[in-house]
Design a protein around this motif. Sequence first.
Motif, PDB file in Angstrom:
ATOM      1  N   GLN A  89       0.827  -1.199   0.000  1.00  0.00           N
ATOM      2  CA  GLN A  89       0.000   0.000   0.000  1.00  0.00           C
ATOM      3  C   GLN A  89       0.869   1.260   0.000  1.00  0.00           C
ATOM      4  O   GLN A  89       1.974   1.272   0.518  1.00  0.00           O
ATOM      5  CB  GLN A  89      -0.918   0.011   1.230  1.00  0.00           C
TER       6      GLN A  89
ATOM      7  N   GLU B  26       0.478   5.866  -0.073  1.00  0.00           N
ATOM      8  CA  GLU B  26      -0.405   6.995   0.199  1.00  0.00           C
ATOM      9  C   GLU B  26       0.178   8.242  -0.449  1.00  0.00           C
ATOM     10  O   GLU B  26       1.371   8.542  -0.300  1.00  0.00           O
ATOM     11  CB  GLU B  26      -0.554   7.205   1.709  1.00  0.00           C
TER      12      GLU B  26
ATOM     13  N   ALA C 136      -4.833  10.337  -0.907  1.00  0.00           N
ATOM     14  CA  ALA C 136      -5.407   9.176  -1.600  1.00  0.00           C
ATOM     15  C   ALA C 136      -4.542   7.955  -1.356  1.00  0.00           C
ATOM     16  O   ALA C 136      -3.313   8.040  -1.405  1.00  0.00           O
ATOM     17  CB  ALA C 136      -5.514   9.458  -3.096  1.00  0.00           C
ATOM     18  N   ARG C 137      -5.207   6.837  -1.055  1.00  0.00           N
ATOM     19  CA  ARG C 137      -4.497   5.579  -0.873  1.00  0.00           C
ATOM     20  C   ARG C 137      -4.526   4.800  -2.178  1.00  0.00           C
ATOM     21  O   ARG C 137      -5.488   4.854  -2.943  1.00  0.00           O
ATOM     22  CB  ARG C 137      -5.114   4.771   0.259  1.00  0.00           C
ATOM     23  N   CYS C 138      -3.453   4.056  -2.427  1.00  0.00           N
ATOM     24  CA  CYS C 138      -3.346   3.273  -3.654  1.00  0.00           C
ATOM     25  C   CYS C 138      -2.321   2.171  -3.425  1.00  0.00           C
ATOM     26  O   CYS C 138      -1.798   2.017  -2.314  1.00  0.00           O
ATOM     27  CB  CYS C 138      -2.911   4.168  -4.833  1.00  0.00           C
ATOM     28  N   THR C 139      -2.031   1.407  -4.444  1.00  0.00           N
ATOM     29  CA  THR C 139      -0.945   0.433  -4.350  1.00  0.00           C
ATOM     30  C   THR C 139       0.300   1.040  -4.988  1.00  0.00           C
ATOM     31  O   THR C 139       0.234   2.039  -5.712  1.00  0.00           O
ATOM     32  CB  THR C 139      -1.297  -0.871  -5.085  1.00  0.00           C
ATOM     33  N   GLU C 140       1.433   0.414  -4.731  1.00  0.00           N
ATOM     34  CA  GLU C 140       2.688   0.944  -5.265  1.00  0.00           C
ATOM     35  C   GLU C 140       2.795   0.776  -6.776  1.00  0.00           C
ATOM     36  O   GLU C 140       3.674   1.368  -7.399  1.00  0.00           O
ATOM     37  CB  GLU C 140       3.880   0.276  -4.575  1.00  0.00           C
TER      38      GLU C 140
ATOM     39  N   ASP D 117       0.254   1.608  -8.793  1.00  0.00           N
ATOM     40  CA  ASP D 117      -0.583   2.641  -9.400  1.00  0.00           C
ATOM     41  C   ASP D 117       0.270   3.862  -9.716  1.00  0.00           C
ATOM     42  O   ASP D 117       1.197   4.206  -8.960  1.00  0.00           O
ATOM     43  CB  ASP D 117      -1.713   3.054  -8.449  1.00  0.00           C
TER      44      ASP D 117
ATOM     45  N   THR E  38      -3.917   7.882  -9.859  1.00  0.00           N
ATOM     46  CA  THR E  38      -4.409   8.105  -8.496  1.00  0.00           C
ATOM     47  C   THR E  38      -4.971   9.510  -8.346  1.00  0.00           C
ATOM     48  O   THR E  38      -6.008   9.714  -7.700  1.00  0.00           O
ATOM     49  CB  THR E  38      -3.275   7.873  -7.484  1.00  0.00           C
TER      50      THR E  38
ATOM     51  N   ALA F  29      -8.373   9.690 -10.008  1.00  0.00           N
ATOM     52  CA  ALA F  29      -9.383   9.004  -9.208  1.00  0.00           C
ATOM     53  C   ALA F  29      -9.809   9.848  -8.010  1.00  0.00           C
ATOM     54  O   ALA F  29     -10.944   9.743  -7.535  1.00  0.00           O
ATOM     55  CB  ALA F  29      -8.848   7.650  -8.743  1.00  0.00           C
TER      56      ALA F  29
ATOM     57  N   ARG G  48       5.457   5.894  -9.836  1.00  0.00           N
ATOM     58  CA  ARG G  48       4.661   5.096  -8.899  1.00  0.00           C
ATOM     59  C   ARG G  48       5.184   5.321  -7.487  1.00  0.00           C
ATOM     60  O   ARG G  48       6.392   5.302  -7.264  1.00  0.00           O
ATOM     61  CB  ARG G  48       4.715   3.617  -9.292  1.00  0.00           C
TER      62      ARG G  48
END
Length: 355
Positions: free
Chosen positions: A270, A272, A282-286, A288, A293, A296, A346
């Motif tokens: 994860q 941020e 915003a939270r995302c995966t590494e 993304d 992000t 979104a 990313r």
Amino acid sequence: MNVLTKPALAFWTDAEELECASYLQEAPNVMTFCFRSPSGALFSFEPGQFLTLELPLPGGPLHRTYTISSSPSRPTSLTVTVKAQKDSVGTRWMFDHLRPGMRIRARGPAGRFSVMRDPAEKYLFISAGSGITPMMSMTTCLYDSGRDPDIVFVNCARRPSEIIFREGLEYMATRTPGIHLKWIVEEPDPLRPWTGFRGMFNQLMLGLIAPDYLERDVYCCGPEPFMQAVRDILHGLGYDMARYHQESFGGPPAEAETVPEDVVPQEDAQAEITFASSGKTARCTETDTILATARAAGIPIPSGCGMGICGTCQVQKLSGQVHMVHNGGITDEDVEAGYILACCSRPIGNVSIDL
């Protein structure tokens, strides 16, 4: 306004809008748009560079990247020559709505595809379709220098009537012996005799057109399959590919930035992203991208190619670490200053962006 004014002794920057001065149809579905600086500033760029235009479509701004077709040796105006495809959105809007007096925002100039970066004694310009635009800019600049350039200029088109800039290039070729034009078409126009090359560009044509191709620096622009064919032809003939240069916004680039082995995004990790100016997190995966992000989260970032080439999505990173694999759209100096390209960056853990 058609009144001729004295240019300002200053250079245009993308902090100022561009004003459309005129437009001209060059060939079927091909239009040249000429821009001026509202303040009268001059344009400074390298022949072969590009701009990213912000087009005010009804559904929101659309960013499209276009090569500058004019030459910096004629600095009071700037032109882009665009070709509308069946699925074109931005270019079709320009055809239908962009008229003299309208102002639009632009970003740039940018790009490294230029004879100023790698000067040579002899050139071989190979292009297809609208890939002729950077070649026109570079040829005009070399012509305007007052020296006698040594250019073999090859352009491939479907029909003779679809050769862009044909008249302008032929005029320059009548004024200096160093510009050698070679047109290659797939088929002639109906009821119009064609005595030039016909078919697809190949090794035999290359040998006939430029017997001294091994002594020339090659500049190539066009659809990726066309450029791949040119690369294959040159490689098969033993050409020194270190002297080969190409430009493309749609195909895979020849080289990419080296990625540090110790910084690799993890799909299940994860991350941020804090958008400092907007006050959003915003939270995302590494895996993304910063760009995806941000969108979104409802934070618009201008973007063009989506491949780290055009530099439109450059933003400043305030803190944290990102994994960025770009393709020439950002300078080492900007990276050192903390800038990144959102489309190909990313987040690794927590990252703060100035947006």
